[in-house]
Design a protein around this motif. Sequence first.
Motif, short mmCIF file in Angstrom:
data_model
loop_
_atom_site.label_atom_id
_atom_site.label_comp_id
_atom_site.label_asym_id
_atom_site.label_seq_id
_atom_site.Cartn_x
_atom_site.Cartn_y
_atom_site.Cartn_z
N ILE A 6 0.75 -1.10 -0.08
CA ILE A 6 0.02 0.06 -0.02
C ILE A 6 0.84 1.18 -0.06
N ALA A 7 2.09 1.17 0.73
CA ALA A 7 2.64 2.38 0.86
C ALA A 7 3.61 2.42 -0.62
N LEU A 8 3.78 1.29 -1.21
CA LEU A 8 4.44 1.36 -2.78
C LEU A 8 3.58 2.47 -3.40
N SER A 9 2.14 1.84 -3.38
CA SER A 9 0.97 2.71 -4.19
C SER A 9 1.25 3.84 -3.86
N ASP A 10 1.03 4.45 -2.63
CA ASP A 10 1.15 5.71 -2.11
C ASP A 10 2.41 6.53 -2.64
N SER A 11 3.43 5.74 -2.66
CA SER A 11 4.61 6.55 -3.10
C SER A 11 4.65 6.68 -4.40
N SER A 12 4.06 5.84 -5.19
CA SER A 12 4.11 5.97 -6.72
C SER A 12 3.22 7.06 -7.11
N ALA A 13 2.09 7.29 -6.40
CA ALA A 13 1.20 8.08 -6.45
C ALA A 13 1.60 9.55 -6.09
N GLN A 14 2.45 9.53 -5.15
CA GLN A 14 3.38 10.74 -4.95
C GLN A 14 4.17 11.07 -5.69
N LEU A 15 4.79 10.12 -6.30
CA LEU A 15 5.84 10.22 -7.37
C LEU A 15 5.49 11.00 -8.74
N VAL A 16 4.29 10.43 -9.20
CA VAL A 16 3.78 10.79 -10.54
C VAL A 16 2.72 11.54 -10.48
N GLY A 17 1.77 11.42 -9.27
CA GLY A 17 0.50 12.07 -9.25
C GLY A 17 0.68 13.59 -9.20
#
Length: 466
Positions: free
Chosen positions: A174-185
């Motif tokens: 879940i943290a990976l998803s959040d970090s990906s969203a933080q990275l690209v979003g």
Amino acid sequence: MNDVPPSPTTPVPAAIAPGKTEDTPHKLDKYLGTLWRQHDFRVLWISLTITHFGGQVTFLALPLTAALMLHATPTQMGILTMMQVLPYTLFGLFTGVLVDRSRKLPLVIWSDVGRGVILLFVPLAAWLGWLGMPILYLASFFVGLGGIIGWAAYQVFMTERVGRANLVEANSRIALSDSSAQLVGPGIAGALIHALTAPIAILLDALAFFISAIMLRGIKPQESDAPKQVGHATWNSIWGDAKEGLVLIWRSPILRAISWGLALWQLLRHAYVAIVILFAVRDLALSPGKIGALYMLAGVGFLLASFTCQRLNDRFGVGRVMLGGIGMTAIAWLLIAAIVKSEFAFLLLGTALFLFDFGAMLFFINYLSLRQSATPDHLLGRVTSTMIFLALSLAPLGSVLGGVIGEWLGLRATIGLCGIGAALLVLAQYRLGPLPGMLTLPTPDAHHGPKTIPPPPRTPGTEIAA
């Protein structure tokens, strides 16, 4: 973690046949673990990833709408932030009772639908020429209300489907998803806000919630989904159920220490959140596109934390990694307060936001796992919501104080005060709390605290982790 034995009370449930993980190893297991091959977790993970990406748009678009289109004051920005967390204070204590007395998946689905409908009103009001701060206040409040119900139900439902032994892996994904969203979003959000205006960009977040709800309907119900509490609810029974969660937290030294510490940190964080967009726009003269790019840099910190958290836990212990994470947020706030308008402001702010997100994610991966692993199944909903309530109980006050103090002393000084407060908080937790001696996650029967160890020799590594 290598030094954490699987919980003897709850291995991966055998009842999750529809979501059973395949036994054949896959080459992606090296990077994603094995839970991604479980159907139910995969759907939960993807749906949450979609809403996280959509949430990045609203995270930037709501305050930018207030700052750029409506020319909000620092106090108005504080009220806007307060309205989003006020539901946690008003209803957080009793949300767990609702979760424990209901099937979790329908709660998650309807909270997604509700938030999507509420967000649609922002672009509609902008199109009709009705947009003002009161509409943003109401949107923030009801999105927060949907968040408190949906997130509590989501965490309990996930725990039921993956089992306690897999909680760290699940929360890391879940943290990976959040970090990906933080990275690209944020970069996507900044571009959309620049091209479409902030209110129209919020429409995409509404669509993300609708897509998530449709996906979650594909998860088949199981017997384990049955409510943990049954019977007609009265005010006395609701209060009694909520009181059980409070009593468990009070009797656990670890949960008690984390509750008061996180409440104070969230007060500081929401004071900062209320004014940081104004600081970037007005003091540093950064455009929406650059602000979005800054949060992309911060997302690298989330990503790095999701991959390194377990390794750091193995080396330094869970408690010290948590304290080290909060310490990093203190340093980041102090760095932000020192930035002045210059050609290097963008790079310096990006570095500080990277450090903040890295530290915060190290703390929260372990915090979520600890809260779930230390709580008996029949109290998961109540303890989850009660901990959220306690953690955010001071957040509305922090939001208003951030705006008021920012208008009085200035935005820079207010952010600096947040950094000083967080540093003092880490020192208090290190000297007075049980976290420095917590090597592993506690179990539901460990309410007298986990096994502790003598203070290790003072080395640079352990000093940083603490």
